[in-house]
Design a protein around this motif. Structure first.
Motif, PDB file in Angstrom:
ATOM      1  N   LEU A  40       0.835  -1.203   0.000  1.00  0.00           N
ATOM      2  CA  LEU A  40       0.000   0.000   0.000  1.00  0.00           C
ATOM      3  C   LEU A  40       0.872   1.256   0.000  1.00  0.00           C
ATOM      4  O   LEU A  40       0.583   2.231  -0.713  1.00  0.00           O
ATOM      5  CB  LEU A  40      -0.911  -0.007   1.228  1.00  0.00           C
ATOM      6  N   ALA A  41       1.954   1.234   0.779  1.00  0.00           N
ATOM      7  CA  ALA A  41       2.855   2.387   0.813  1.00  0.00           C
ATOM      8  C   ALA A  41       3.554   2.587  -0.534  1.00  0.00           C
ATOM      9  O   ALA A  41       3.766   3.727  -0.977  1.00  0.00           O
ATOM     10  CB  ALA A  41       3.887   2.214   1.928  1.00  0.00           C
ATOM     11  N   ALA A  42       3.911   1.480  -1.196  1.00  0.00           N
ATOM     12  CA  ALA A  42       4.543   1.578  -2.516  1.00  0.00           C
ATOM     13  C   ALA A  42       3.581   2.163  -3.541  1.00  0.00           C
ATOM     14  O   ALA A  42       3.979   2.961  -4.402  1.00  0.00           O
ATOM     15  CB  ALA A  42       5.029   0.202  -2.965  1.00  0.00           C
ATOM     16  N   LEU A  43       2.315   1.794  -3.450  1.00  0.00           N
ATOM     17  CA  LEU A  43       1.321   2.378  -4.353  1.00  0.00           C
ATOM     18  C   LEU A  43       1.154   3.865  -4.060  1.00  0.00           C
ATOM     19  O   LEU A  43       1.035   4.688  -4.983  1.00  0.00           O
ATOM     20  CB  LEU A  43      -0.007   1.645  -4.217  1.00  0.00           C
ATOM     21  N   ALA A  44       1.162   4.240  -2.791  1.00  0.00           N
ATOM     22  CA  ALA A  44       1.058   5.655  -2.429  1.00  0.00           C
ATOM     23  C   ALA A  44       2.237   6.449  -2.990  1.00  0.00           C
ATOM     24  O   ALA A  44       2.072   7.580  -3.474  1.00  0.00           O
ATOM     25  CB  ALA A  44       0.985   5.804  -0.912  1.00  0.00           C
ATOM     26  N   GLU A  45       3.431   5.866  -2.947  1.00  0.00           N
ATOM     27  CA  GLU A  45       4.608   6.527  -3.518  1.00  0.00           C
ATOM     28  C   GLU A  45       4.466   6.665  -5.032  1.00  0.00           C
ATOM     29  O   GLU A  45       4.815   7.705  -5.612  1.00  0.00           O
ATOM     30  CB  GLU A  45       5.867   5.728  -3.173  1.00  0.00           C
ATOM     31  N   ASP A  46       3.942   5.646  -5.685  1.00  0.00           N
ATOM     32  CA  ASP A  46       3.735   5.694  -7.132  1.00  0.00           C
ATOM     33  C   ASP A  46       2.755   6.806  -7.507  1.00  0.00           C
ATOM     34  O   ASP A  46       2.935   7.524  -8.488  1.00  0.00           O
ATOM     35  CB  ASP A  46       3.221   4.342  -7.608  1.00  0.00           C
ATOM     36  N   VAL A  47       1.709   6.959  -6.702  1.00  0.00           N
ATOM     37  CA  VAL A  47       0.712   8.003  -6.967  1.00  0.00           C
ATOM     38  C   VAL A  47       1.356   9.389  -6.929  1.00  0.00           C
ATOM     39  O   VAL A  47       0.965  10.294  -7.683  1.00  0.00           O
ATOM     40  CB  VAL A  47      -0.439   7.904  -5.940  1.00  0.00           C
ATOM     41  N   ARG A  48       2.358   9.566  -6.089  1.00  0.00           N
ATOM     42  CA  ARG A  48       2.996  10.877  -5.945  1.00  0.00           C
ATOM     43  C   ARG A  48       3.987  11.192  -7.070  1.00  0.00           C
ATOM     44  O   ARG A  48       4.403  12.343  -7.235  1.00  0.00           O
ATOM     45  CB  ARG A  48       3.720  10.961  -4.594  1.00  0.00           C
ATOM     46  N   ARG A  49       4.386  10.190  -7.839  1.00  0.00           N
ATOM     47  CA  ARG A  49       5.388  10.419  -8.879  1.00  0.00           C
ATOM     48  C   ARG A  49       4.825  11.248 -10.031  1.00  0.00           C
ATOM     49  O   ARG A  49       3.650  11.156 -10.359  1.00  0.00           O
ATOM     50  CB  ARG A  49       5.887   9.086  -9.437  1.00  0.00           C
ATOM     51  N   SER A  50       5.697  12.007 -10.666  1.00  0.00           N
ATOM     52  CA  SER A  50       5.269  12.789 -11.833  1.00  0.00           C
ATOM     53  C   SER A  50       4.992  11.875 -13.018  1.00  0.00           C
ATOM     54  O   SER A  50       4.156  12.193 -13.871  1.00  0.00           O
ATOM     55  CB  SER A  50       6.342  13.817 -12.196  1.00  0.00           C
ATOM     56  N   THR A  51       5.692  10.747 -13.092  1.00  0.00           N
ATOM     57  CA  THR A  51       5.442   9.750 -14.145  1.00  0.00           C
ATOM     58  C   THR A  51       5.070   8.443 -13.470  1.00  0.00           C
ATOM     59  O   THR A  51       5.942   7.644 -13.106  1.00  0.00           O
ATOM     60  CB  THR A  51       6.689   9.551 -15.026  1.00  0.00           C
ATOM     61  N   PRO A  52       3.774   8.205 -13.255  1.00  0.00           N
ATOM     62  CA  PRO A  52       3.357   6.995 -12.528  1.00  0.00           C
ATOM     63  C   PRO A  52       3.516   5.746 -13.380  1.00  0.00           C
ATOM     64  O   PRO A  52       3.784   5.808 -14.584  1.00  0.00           O
ATOM     65  CB  PRO A  52       1.889   7.279 -12.213  1.00  0.00           C
ATOM     66  N   SER A  53       3.325   4.618 -12.742  1.00  0.00           N
ATOM     67  CA  SER A  53       3.453   3.329 -13.413  1.00  0.00           C
ATOM     68  C   SER A  53       2.320   3.114 -14.409  1.00  0.00           C
ATOM     69  O   SER A  53       1.312   3.831 -14.419  1.00  0.00           O
ATOM     70  CB  SER A  53       3.431   2.205 -12.372  1.00  0.00           C
ATOM     71  N   ALA A  54       2.477   2.069 -15.235  1.00  0.00           N
ATOM     72  CA  ALA A  54       1.450   1.736 -16.225  1.00  0.00           C
ATOM     73  C   ALA A  54       0.130   1.387 -15.554  1.00  0.00           C
ATOM     74  O   ALA A  54      -0.944   1.646 -16.114  1.00  0.00           O
ATOM     75  CB  ALA A  54       1.936   0.578 -17.092  1.00  0.00           C
ATOM     76  N   VAL A  55       0.184   0.797 -14.355  1.00  0.00           N
ATOM     77  CA  VAL A  55      -1.052   0.454 -13.644  1.00  0.00           C
ATOM     78  C   VAL A  55      -1.882   1.706 -13.400  1.00  0.00           C
ATOM     79  O   VAL A  55      -3.103   1.718 -13.612  1.00  0.00           O
ATOM     80  CB  VAL A  55      -0.741  -0.260 -12.310  1.00  0.00           C
ATOM     81  N   LEU A  56      -1.236   2.784 -12.990  1.00  0.00           N
ATOM     82  CA  LEU A  56      -1.966   4.021 -12.723  1.00  0.00           C
ATOM     83  C   LEU A  56      -2.336   4.755 -14.010  1.00  0.00           C
ATOM     84  O   LEU A  56      -3.400   5.369 -14.092  1.00  0.00           O
ATOM     85  CB  LEU A  56      -1.142   4.931 -11.815  1.00  0.00           C
ATOM     86  N   ARG A  57      -1.464   4.688 -15.023  1.00  0.00           N
ATOM     87  CA  ARG A  57      -1.790   5.365 -16.278  1.00  0.00           C
ATOM     88  C   ARG A  57      -3.001   4.746 -16.959  1.00  0.00           C
ATOM     89  O   ARG A  57      -3.737   5.430 -17.669  1.00  0.00           O
ATOM     90  CB  ARG A  57      -0.581   5.335 -17.226  1.00  0.00           C
ATOM     91  N   THR A  58      -3.210   3.467 -16.756  1.00  0.00           N
ATOM     92  CA  THR A  58      -4.343   2.779 -17.396  1.00  0.00           C
ATOM     93  C   THR A  58      -5.496   2.541 -16.431  1.00  0.00           C
ATOM     94  O   THR A  58      -6.449   1.833 -16.756  1.00  0.00           O
ATOM     95  CB  THR A  58      -3.883   1.423 -17.958  1.00  0.00           C
ATOM     96  N   ALA A  59      -5.428   3.137 -15.251  1.00  0.00           N
ATOM     97  CA  ALA A  59      -6.417   2.836 -14.206  1.00  0.00           C
ATOM     98  C   ALA A  59      -7.836   3.177 -14.634  1.00  0.00           C
ATOM     99  O   ALA A  59      -8.764   2.387 -14.438  1.00  0.00           O
ATOM    100  CB  ALA A  59      -6.054   3.578 -12.921  1.00  0.00           C
ATOM    101  N   ALA A  60      -8.044   4.344 -15.199  1.00  0.00           N
ATOM    102  CA  ALA A  60      -9.409   4.746 -15.565  1.00  0.00           C
ATOM    103  C   ALA A  60     -10.022   3.768 -16.562  1.00  0.00           C
ATOM    104  O   ALA A  60     -11.188   3.367 -16.421  1.00  0.00           O
ATOM    105  CB  ALA A  60      -9.399   6.163 -16.131  1.00  0.00           C
ATOM    106  N   ALA A  61      -9.234   3.367 -17.563  1.00  0.00           N
ATOM    107  CA  ALA A  61      -9.757   2.431 -18.559  1.00  0.00           C
ATOM    108  C   ALA A  61     -10.085   1.087 -17.923  1.00  0.00           C
ATOM    109  O   ALA A  61     -11.124   0.469 -18.234  1.00  0.00           O
ATOM    110  CB  ALA A  61      -8.741   2.255 -19.685  1.00  0.00           C
ATOM    111  N   ARG A  62      -9.218   0.605 -17.050  1.00  0.00           N
ATOM    112  CA  ARG A  62      -9.468  -0.677 -16.386  1.00  0.00           C
ATOM    113  C   ARG A  62     -10.754  -0.628 -15.558  1.00  0.00           C
ATOM    114  O   ARG A  62     -11.576  -1.547 -15.588  1.00  0.00           O
ATOM    115  CB  ARG A  62      -8.302  -1.046 -15.468  1.00  0.00           C
ATOM    116  N   LEU A  63     -10.913   0.456 -14.812  1.00  0.00           N
ATOM    117  CA  LEU A  63     -12.070   0.560 -13.931  1.00  0.00           C
ATOM    118  C   LEU A  63     -13.361   0.701 -14.733  1.00  0.00           C
ATOM    119  O   LEU A  63     -14.396   0.157 -14.357  1.00  0.00           O
ATOM    120  CB  LEU A  63     -11.882   1.735 -12.981  1.00  0.00           C
ATOM    121  N   ARG A  64     -13.313   1.422 -15.844  1.00  0.00           N
ATOM    122  CA  ARG A  64     -14.517   1.551 -16.660  1.00  0.00           C
ATOM    123  C   ARG A  64     -14.865   0.232 -17.338  1.00  0.00           C
ATOM    124  O   ARG A  64     -16.041  -0.114 -17.476  1.00  0.00           O
ATOM    125  CB  ARG A  64     -14.326   2.670 -17.682  1.00  0.00           C
ATOM    126  N   HIS A  65     -13.849  -0.512 -17.758  1.00  0.00           N
ATOM    127  CA  HIS A  65     -14.105  -1.821 -18.335  1.00  0.00           C
ATOM    128  C   HIS A  65     -14.735  -2.745 -17.301  1.00  0.00           C
ATOM    129  O   HIS A  65     -15.679  -3.487 -17.602  1.00  0.00           O
ATOM    130  CB  HIS A  65     -12.796  -2.427 -18.859  1.00  0.00           C
TER     131      HIS A  65
END
Length: 417
Positions: free
Chosen positions: A327-352
């Protein structure tokens, strides 16, 4: 923009609420009936009574023989279903659009009063015994974690008892108990009926007329049982044995935010149930928002569940530590200026994912009715879209990381705990 006309809500003279939601013109219509009683409203010593009464509602009514509801709907190519949840019982039908009025008449007939007799009562207790044996006890990990984790996460017997039912208690239930249960909870003022799909005006009028004929009740309207729970002050872990566990299984539970008071935070926590397993693949997590994977399907407090299958011999504490690190690693990823692919594609995944969920039988009707019954807002899901709440992910991660964790580790009988 919603793809369907906006649903409407009206209250009939007997107090019953009717939601009318025109939908896709595919020649089918859905009927959902939600009654404000579930596991958490069961009286002490009657574990499983709400579930038993769900079964008894198919035992016939004044103008419908036992099994007649199934026969009538299925004869026209329709489908029938029912579930008992923590704070509500739902019945639903998917039928051809021209059969809407007659289907609602079937529902109205049993809302006016099911046919209760000793044969039906004894038969349905036996059916539930078989259901538990075949669909829970005989299934690997059946009932995990919702049969074990509530007793670790919550304190009150209201929220911790097994709603599937204690068979000894159910065999002691009398017809008088059932009659009192029906009179208290199956009051039209405690019922929401939703019509959804291709709705012909004539059929909607027939449905409204049938529902308005359900006798009104006198006296105070039913009120929900208190379900408030004190927050955990420290981690609580339980290790137990399950005969149907072929290998260890571990689940952690966290309190969800209130969906009405904090809809964006609730939706962002729902997003975590999907995103964390993708972000931490080594943990092989499965996430659920709500005990059964349906967000806002119970009154507050509800739960976020994260589970995995650890290797034998691992204790709960290191599993809890690994989960918090993820959970802490995900929180750190959220704070990055260039997040991981999981976060970049999150909206599409959730809508699907939302699209797939929407394909389930009578899903829209069931959600409109459930949220109206539980929260007094039949359009609540529009404010609980995880894809629209990704900006609240930092707050959601803080909400989870800042609270103590409850967990249960289930091990095989005779295995290494």
């Amino acid at each position: 923009m919603t793809p369907f006309p906006a649903p409407t809500l009206e209250r009939l003279p007997n107090g019953l609420r009717l939601v009318v939601a025109p939908g896709a013109r595919a020649g089918v219509a859905a009927v959902a009936v939600h009654v404000g009683v579930g596991f958490r409203a069961e009286p002490p010593g009657a574990s499983g009574l709400a579930h038993l009464f769900e079964h008894l509602m198919f035992a016939g009514s004044a103008h419908v023989p036992a099994g007649g509801h199934f026969a009538a709907v299925e004869a026209g190519g329709g489908r029938v279903g029912a579930h008992t949840r923590h704070d509500h019982t739902e019945f639903f039908d998917l039928v051809a659009a021209p059969a809407l009025g007659e289907t609602v008449a079937l529902e109205a007939d049993r809302l006016a009063g099911p046919r209760l007799d000793q044969h039906a009562l004894s038969t349905q207790v036996d059916v539930i015994a078989a259901e538990i044996a075949q669909q829970v006890d005989a299934v690997p990990f059946g009932g995990f974690p919702w049969r074990q984790l509530p007793a670790v996460l919550w304190r009150s017997p209201t929220s911790t008892h097994d709603g599937y039912g204690d068979l000894a208690a159910l065999r002691a239930v009398t017809l008088e108990d059932c009659e009192r249960f029906f009179e208290r909870w199956y009051d039209p003022r405690n019922v929401v009926v939703t019509l959804e799909g291709e709705l012909e005006p004539r059929e909607v009028d027939r449905a409204r007329e049938a529902l308005a004929a359900v006798p009104a009740r006198t006296g105070p309207a039913p009120t929900p049982v208190p379900v408030a729970e004190p927050p955990l002050v420290e981690d609580r872990h339980l290790t137990t044995v399950a005969a149907n566990a072929p290998a260890p299984a571990w689940a952690a539970g966290f309190r969800m935010p209130d969906p009405v008071g904090e809809p964006q935070l609730h939706a962002a926590c729902t997003a975590l149930a999907t995103l964390l397993p993708l972000h931490a693949p080594a943990l092989r997590l499965t996430g659920r928002s709500g005990w059964y994977g349906v967000p806002a399907d119970a009154r507050t407090p509800d739960v976020l569940v994260l589970s995995t299958h650890p290797r034998p011999g691992v204790a709960p504490e290191p599993l809890a530590a690994a989960l918090r690190e993820s959970l802490a690693a995900l929180a750190e990823d959220v704070r990055r200026s260039t997040p991981s692919a999981v976060l970049r594609t999150a909206a599409a995944r959730l809508r699907h994912q939302a699209y797939q969920r929407g394909e389930r039988t009578a899903h829209r009707a069931r959600r409109l009715g459930a949220t109206e019954l539980l929260f007094g807002d039949y359009r609540l899901d529009e404010r609980l879209d995880p894809a629209d709440a990704l900006g609240a992910l930092p707050a959601a991660l803080a909400h989870v990381l800042d609270q103590p964790m409850a967990s249960v580790l289930v091990t095989p009988a005779g295995g290494d705990a």
